[in-house]
Design an enzyme around this catalytic site. Sequence first.
Site, PDB file in Angstrom:
ATOM      1  N   TYR A  40     -27.373  36.185   8.224  1.00 10.10           N
ATOM      2  CA  TYR A  40     -27.082  34.941   8.948  1.00 10.10           C
ATOM      3  C   TYR A  40     -26.947  33.758   7.987  1.00 10.10           C
ATOM      4  O   TYR A  40     -26.050  32.926   8.146  1.00 10.10           O
ATOM      5  CB  TYR A  40     -28.170  34.670   9.997  1.00 10.10           C
ATOM      6  CG  TYR A  40     -27.721  33.682  11.051  1.00 10.10           C
ATOM      7  CD1 TYR A  40     -26.982  34.106  12.149  1.00 10.10           C
ATOM      8  CD2 TYR A  40     -28.007  32.323  10.939  1.00 10.10           C
ATOM      9  CE1 TYR A  40     -26.536  33.207  13.118  1.00 10.10           C
ATOM     10  CE2 TYR A  40     -27.566  31.417  11.896  1.00 10.10           C
ATOM     11  CZ  TYR A  40     -26.840  31.868  12.984  1.00 10.10           C
ATOM     12  OH  TYR A  40     -26.398  30.967  13.927  1.00 10.10           O
TER      13      TYR A  40
ATOM     14  N   LYS B  85     -19.495  33.251  11.371  1.00 13.21           N
ATOM     15  CA  LYS B  85     -19.108  33.542   9.993  1.00 13.21           C
ATOM     16  C   LYS B  85     -17.699  33.072   9.619  1.00 13.21           C
ATOM     17  O   LYS B  85     -17.338  33.070   8.440  1.00 13.21           O
ATOM     18  CB  LYS B  85     -19.207  35.065   9.735  1.00 13.21           C
ATOM     19  CG  LYS B  85     -20.624  35.568   9.674  1.00 13.21           C
ATOM     20  CD  LYS B  85     -21.257  35.243   8.327  1.00 13.21           C
ATOM     21  CE  LYS B  85     -22.760  35.274   8.348  1.00 13.21           C
ATOM     22  NZ  LYS B  85     -23.410  33.976   8.277  1.00 13.21           N
TER      23      LYS B  85
ATOM     24  N   PRO C 209     -16.943  35.250  16.975  1.00  9.49           N
ATOM     25  CA  PRO C 209     -17.780  34.085  16.657  1.00  9.49           C
ATOM     26  C   PRO C 209     -19.286  34.361  16.628  1.00  9.49           C
ATOM     27  O   PRO C 209     -20.053  33.516  16.185  1.00  9.49           O
ATOM     28  CB  PRO C 209     -17.444  33.098  17.778  1.00  9.49           C
ATOM     29  CG  PRO C 209     -16.946  33.942  18.900  1.00  9.49           C
ATOM     30  CD  PRO C 209     -16.271  35.124  18.278  1.00  9.49           C
TER      31      PRO C 209
ATOM     32  N   HIS D 143     -31.260  23.758   9.835  1.00 13.28           N
ATOM     33  CA  HIS D 143     -32.009  24.642  10.730  1.00 13.28           C
ATOM     34  C   HIS D 143     -32.715  25.726   9.913  1.00 13.28           C
ATOM     35  O   HIS D 143     -32.084  26.410   9.123  1.00 13.28           O
ATOM     36  CB  HIS D 143     -31.063  25.308  11.741  1.00 13.28           C
ATOM     37  CG  HIS D 143     -30.610  24.383  12.821  1.00 13.28           C
ATOM     38  ND1 HIS D 143     -30.286  24.820  14.079  1.00 13.28           N
ATOM     39  CD2 HIS D 143     -30.460  23.038  12.839  1.00 13.28           C
ATOM     40  CE1 HIS D 143     -29.929  23.770  14.814  1.00 13.28           C
ATOM     41  NE2 HIS D 143     -30.022  22.691  14.085  1.00 13.28           N
TER      42      HIS D 143
ATOM     43  N   TYR E  51     -29.316  32.797  20.917  1.00 16.36           N
ATOM     44  CA  TYR E  51     -28.330  33.801  21.324  1.00 16.36           C
ATOM     45  C   TYR E  51     -29.031  34.699  22.341  1.00 16.36           C
ATOM     46  O   TYR E  51     -30.092  35.260  22.035  1.00 16.36           O
ATOM     47  CB  TYR E  51     -27.902  34.690  20.157  1.00 16.36           C
ATOM     48  CG  TYR E  51     -27.100  34.009  19.062  1.00 16.36           C
ATOM     49  CD1 TYR E  51     -27.742  33.280  18.053  1.00 16.36           C
ATOM     50  CD2 TYR E  51     -25.714  34.140  19.008  1.00 16.36           C
ATOM     51  CE1 TYR E  51     -26.999  32.684  17.026  1.00 16.36           C
ATOM     52  CE2 TYR E  51     -24.976  33.548  17.982  1.00 16.36           C
ATOM     53  CZ  TYR E  51     -25.629  32.824  17.003  1.00 16.36           C
ATOM     54  OH  TYR E  51     -24.895  32.246  15.991  1.00 16.36           O
TER      55      TYR E  51
END
Length: 392
Positions: free
Chosen positions: A383, A296, A292, A72, A200
């Site tokens: 990220y 990580k 979550p 991704h 998200y």
Amino acid sequence: MKTQVAIIGAGPSGLLLAQLLHRQGIETVILEAKSPEYVLGRIRAGVLEQGTVELIREAGAGARMDREGHVHEGFSLSFSGRRERINLKELTGKTVTVYGQTEVTRDLMEVRKATGGISIYEVQDVQLHDFDTDKPRVTYIKDGEQAELECDYIAGCDGFHGVSRKSAPRDKLKTFERVYPFGWLGILSRTPPVSHELIYANHERGLALCSMRSDNLSRYYVQCSLDDKVEDWSDERFWGELKARLPEDVATSMVTGPAIEKSIAPLRSFVAEPMKFGRMFLVGDAAHIVPPTGAKGLNLAASDVYTLYHVLRKAYREGRIDLLDKYSELCLRRIWKAERFSWWMTSVLHKLGEDPFGQRIQLAELEYYTGTLAGRTTIAENYVGLPYEKVE
Ligand code: APR
Ligand code: PHB
């Protein structure tokens, strides 16, 4: 029985460490409380940082991940009815790989078996002894019989509820914790993911997350109350709530179907310091937990494994026993940064009670971070995973 490194726990941390050490000719024995099927029955996050991917490859367990994992290059944040994409590739030059933790564990178990490594499953009453001397021992019960494992070092890879952290001297262990007043309700369904990248969503009804495992396997989450029970959430209620929290175009293109798994997980931030006690090292969830949001958990476990692997390799191969004392500090530097990022993602994406001021601040924060190059870069570099600390 005798080995060089006794590993407690056959989760991803223990298995990954074992295979990396094996490739350096360092012998290990893994002791695991549950059965392999039980370990593989746990469903967890599925986003791998590039560093984690490289480590899995180095352990010789990357073939299926390279075939079936999805790379991704970005993900989206949705808030105030709009969607902002974080272009990971452009902002950092790095990507993440979507491949379930269960699959990572399965692949590692298989290479462990193929290379003849010893993993003893379903052991009871594991006890750690004498790790403050140069002759540590682990005792346990297998098939009703008491057994003992002598070793040079103990790696405590036994998760948050394991015995290793509990064996550390109380006066030397310091813990830091934040428990969040909400949970995540997650489902797995045999439906095509609504988006080929993760979304998200911050919504006044609470967080929603769209994730996936493959082209026909979706993983979705909604923030829920800690008092909720899985039985309170019919499939219909779940899909309705998920759609209500997503931008309209996403909600209308959502393919729904029966949930093949449904569970509620609490959210917690936790760090134990230090991570080394004599010849015993804490690794992964045994030493720290992240909520979550940001995925990580496994990645942080992998970076501890990276550090311990190199520390042990250099101690055995180059006589650099001075590095053993640096393990804790090297790990914790990166851990606290990942704790910060997971806490931050959690605090800007969830509904934190009835707090109109706090809600406006969240939206301002999301708008500010996604609206500036500096802000987007900050999100992206965290990220994809901050660089590993060099072991030297
Ligand atoms: N003796 C032997 N094994 C034990 C004991 C014990 N006393 N207690 C726990 N275990 C085993 C558990 O059964 C489990 O299989 O240790 C293993 C720990 O595995 P995980 O909990 O998966 O922890 P870790 O390998 O550090 O993986 C970190 O897992 O929890 C997720 O989000 C987390 O993704 C992260 C990853
Ligand atoms: C998941 O796919 O299960 C997942 C993805 C991203 C997260 C958490 C969980 O932040």
